[in-house]
Motif scaffolding. Sequence first.
Motif, PDB file in Angstrom:
ATOM      1  N   ALA A  42      32.420  36.732  52.250  1.00 35.43           N
ATOM      2  CA  ALA A  42      32.165  38.105  51.806  1.00 35.43           C
ATOM      3  C   ALA A  42      33.088  39.090  52.510  1.00 35.43           C
ATOM      4  N   GLY A  43      33.404  38.820  53.758  1.00 38.47           N
ATOM      5  CA  GLY A  43      34.299  39.689  54.489  1.00 38.47           C
ATOM      6  C   GLY A  43      35.719  39.644  53.958  1.00 38.47           C
ATOM      7  N   TYR A  44      36.031  38.569  53.247  1.00 41.67           N
ATOM      8  CA  TYR A  44      37.382  38.402  52.698  1.00 41.67           C
ATOM      9  C   TYR A  44      37.480  38.912  51.262  1.00 41.67           C
ATOM     10  N   ILE A  45      36.619  38.422  50.379  1.00 42.05           N
ATOM     11  CA  ILE A  45      36.721  38.786  48.968  1.00 42.05           C
ATOM     12  C   ILE A  45      35.909  40.028  48.612  1.00 42.05           C
ATOM     13  N   GLY A  46      35.037  40.479  49.548  1.00 43.08           N
ATOM     14  CA  GLY A  46      34.189  41.630  49.277  1.00 43.08           C
ATOM     15  C   GLY A  46      32.745  41.199  49.116  1.00 43.08           C
ATOM     16  N   ASP A  47      31.844  42.123  49.426  1.00 44.20           N
ATOM     17  CA  ASP A  47      30.421  41.795  49.295  1.00 44.20           C
ATOM     18  C   ASP A  47      29.915  42.219  47.912  1.00 44.20           C
ATOM     19  N   GLY A  48      28.632  42.485  47.797  1.00 43.85           N
ATOM     20  CA  GLY A  48      28.067  42.804  46.489  1.00 43.85           C
ATOM     21  C   GLY A  48      28.564  44.090  45.870  1.00 43.85           C
ATOM     22  N   THR A  49      29.005  45.046  46.680  1.00 48.32           N
ATOM     23  CA  THR A  49      29.433  46.336  46.153  1.00 48.32           C
ATOM     24  C   THR A  49      30.941  46.487  46.034  1.00 48.32           C
ATOM     25  N   GLU A  50      31.677  45.575  46.586  1.00 50.12           N
ATOM     26  CA  GLU A  50      33.127  45.649  46.500  1.00 50.12           C
ATOM     27  C   GLU A  50      33.697  44.261  46.252  1.00 50.12           C
ATOM     28  N   ALA A  51      34.829  44.223  45.587  1.00 46.03           N
ATOM     29  CA  ALA A  51      35.461  42.945  45.262  1.00 46.03           C
ATOM     30  C   ALA A  51      36.969  43.146  45.229  1.00 46.03           C
ATOM     31  N   ALA A 105      42.356  38.739  47.148  1.00 47.91           N
ATOM     32  CA  ALA A 105      41.653  37.831  48.054  1.00 47.91           C
ATOM     33  C   ALA A 105      40.849  36.800  47.283  1.00 47.91           C
ATOM     34  N   THR A 106      40.184  37.239  46.220  1.00 49.33           N
ATOM     35  CA  THR A 106      39.394  36.321  45.402  1.00 49.33           C
ATOM     36  C   THR A 106      40.281  35.254  44.777  1.00 49.33           C
ATOM     37  N   ALA A 107      41.434  35.672  44.281  1.00 46.55           N
ATOM     38  CA  ALA A 107      42.355  34.731  43.642  1.00 46.55           C
ATOM     39  C   ALA A 107      42.915  33.729  44.655  1.00 46.55           C
ATOM     40  N   LYS A 108      43.289  34.210  45.842  1.00 47.19           N
ATOM     41  CA  LYS A 108      43.824  33.305  46.866  1.00 47.19           C
ATOM     42  C   LYS A 108      42.778  32.294  47.306  1.00 47.19           C
ATOM     43  N   ALA A 109      41.554  32.768  47.474  1.00 44.06           N
ATOM     44  CA  ALA A 109      40.482  31.854  47.877  1.00 44.06           C
ATOM     45  C   ALA A 109      40.253  30.804  46.795  1.00 44.06           C
ATOM     46  N   ALA A 110      40.231  31.238  45.537  1.00 47.14           N
ATOM     47  CA  ALA A 110      40.009  30.304  44.432  1.00 47.14           C
ATOM     48  C   ALA A 110      41.116  29.260  44.364  1.00 47.14           C
ATOM     49  N   LEU A 111      42.346  29.702  44.562  1.00 43.53           N
ATOM     50  CA  LEU A 111      43.457  28.760  44.521  1.00 43.53           C
ATOM     51  C   LEU A 111      43.389  27.776  45.679  1.00 43.53           C
ATOM     52  N   ALA A 112      43.083  28.269  46.874  1.00 44.94           N
ATOM     53  CA  ALA A 112      42.974  27.391  48.043  1.00 44.94           C
ATOM     54  C   ALA A 112      41.887  26.352  47.846  1.00 44.94           C
ATOM     55  N   VAL A 113      40.759  26.756  47.268  1.00 45.35           N
ATOM     56  CA  VAL A 113      39.645  25.839  47.027  1.00 45.35           C
ATOM     57  C   VAL A 113      40.065  24.743  46.047  1.00 45.35           C
ATOM     58  N   GLN A 114      40.793  25.126  45.001  1.00 49.11           N
ATOM     59  CA  GLN A 114      41.240  24.145  44.013  1.00 49.11           C
ATOM     60  C   GLN A 114      42.248  23.176  44.620  1.00 49.11           C
ATOM     61  N   VAL A 115      43.135  23.692  45.469  1.00 46.51           N
ATOM     62  CA  VAL A 115      44.100  22.821  46.134  1.00 46.51           C
ATOM     63  C   VAL A 115      43.381  21.780  46.981  1.00 46.51           C
ATOM     64  N   ARG A 116      42.280  22.182  47.584  1.00 44.20           N
ATOM     65  CA  ARG A 116      41.495  21.276  48.406  1.00 44.20           C
ATOM     66  C   ARG A 116      40.657  20.313  47.566  1.00 44.20           C
ATOM     67  N   GLY A 117      40.702  20.460  46.239  1.00 44.85           N
ATOM     68  CA  GLY A 117      39.953  19.560  45.373  1.00 44.85           C
ATOM     69  C   GLY A 117      38.493  19.909  45.256  1.00 44.85           C
ATOM     70  N   GLY A 132      30.822  28.549  48.591  1.00 43.03           N
ATOM     71  CA  GLY A 132      30.140  29.492  49.462  1.00 43.03           C
ATOM     72  C   GLY A 132      29.092  30.309  48.726  1.00 43.03           C
ATOM     73  N   GLY A 133      28.519  29.723  47.678  1.00 43.79           N
ATOM     74  CA  GLY A 133      27.511  30.428  46.897  1.00 43.79           C
ATOM     75  C   GLY A 133      28.091  31.428  45.909  1.00 43.79           C
ATOM     76  N   VAL A 134      29.393  31.380  45.677  1.00 44.07           N
ATOM     77  CA  VAL A 134      30.060  32.341  44.790  1.00 44.07           C
ATOM     78  C   VAL A 134      30.857  31.614  43.717  1.00 44.07           C
ATOM     79  N   ASP A 135      30.808  32.130  42.494  1.00 42.56           N
ATOM     80  CA  ASP A 135      31.667  31.650  41.419  1.00 42.56           C
ATOM     81  C   ASP A 135      32.932  32.489  41.480  1.00 42.56           C
ATOM     82  N   LEU A 136      33.931  31.987  42.176  1.00 40.45           N
ATOM     83  CA  LEU A 136      35.149  32.753  42.403  1.00 40.45           C
ATOM     84  C   LEU A 136      35.897  33.052  41.108  1.00 40.45           C
ATOM     85  N   LEU A 137      35.876  32.110  40.175  1.00 41.85           N
ATOM     86  CA  LEU A 137      36.602  32.309  38.926  1.00 41.85           C
ATOM     87  C   LEU A 137      35.944  33.386  38.073  1.00 41.85           C
TER      88      LEU A 137
END
Length: 302
Positions: free
Chosen positions: A54-63, A67-79, A86-91
């Motif tokens: 949440a500190g990276y991509i934003g919490d409930g009031t900000e996004a 950051a969201t895109a980088k996190a999503a890409l990193a997660v996909q690279v990791r398979g 982390g309880g979030v649908d990044l896509l």
Amino acid sequence: MALRSMRVRGALAAAFATLTLTTVAAAPASAAPPHNRVDAAAATTWLAQPAVLAGYIGDGTEAYAGATAKAALAVQVRGQNPASFGGVDLLARLRGLLGADGRFTDRSAFGDFSNAFSQSFGILALEPSGGAPNSAVAFLAASRCTDGGFPLQFAQPVCDSDVDSTAMAVQALIAAGRRSDAAPGIQWLVSNQAADGSFAAFGTANTNSTGLAAQALAAAGRPVAWQKARQFILSLQVGCDGAAEDRGAIAYSPAGFDPSTAPRATAQAVPGAAGAPFADLSGTGAAPGAPSLARRSKRLPL
């Protein structure tokens, strides 16, 4: 104070996301086997903590789109699954930041910090999962300057082409199957490469910009220009004559090794030296442990 602490943690998360990408990018760099699976997994696990994420991509009031895109890409690279991290649908979160004009924008009381990097990473993150929206790709393509390069900031009075932004845009457009739209950017990069293979930012040749440009050149199938960029990067790598703790690191510029800039320079330069565009990164086959640096004998052959 809590907000500042969250921002600091967000910055650290960004660094870990970048390092997660570069650890798996290092595999094609040489004949050495893939490595660093343990460290990459630890970084991903740390980033998945709800408070950190949440500190990276934003919490409930900000996004934040980038950051969201980088996190999503990193997660996909990791398979792993970016739709449940982390309880979030990044896509879904990223698609929710796509405007009617095709631009990914931030939702924040602090302002909109989105730019060409946000747009490019957004496309790269969504392309493996059903394809990036056509509107997002079209918006990026339309942002190109008349000289063929791409700017960092959109809708400026003067379109100012930037090496880093052009390198990102080229990678995203190629990943989306829009090579014709990427072609002017590729040509702009080649025409702005120095004789020593380097690329500059603010007048300074550096391995950060050269690393990104090298990724784009590799994606575009320009082996000669890529090899020149790679040689520049490797020329600034600390070898066996350097301090033990610095060996393998890559200096930011020819001015000399600086431990304050080397971590980011190394992380950004490795994929370029490896010839591994963001769209091609994969953690498949990575193995635990890091290779040891073996000092080569300086004896001349008899």
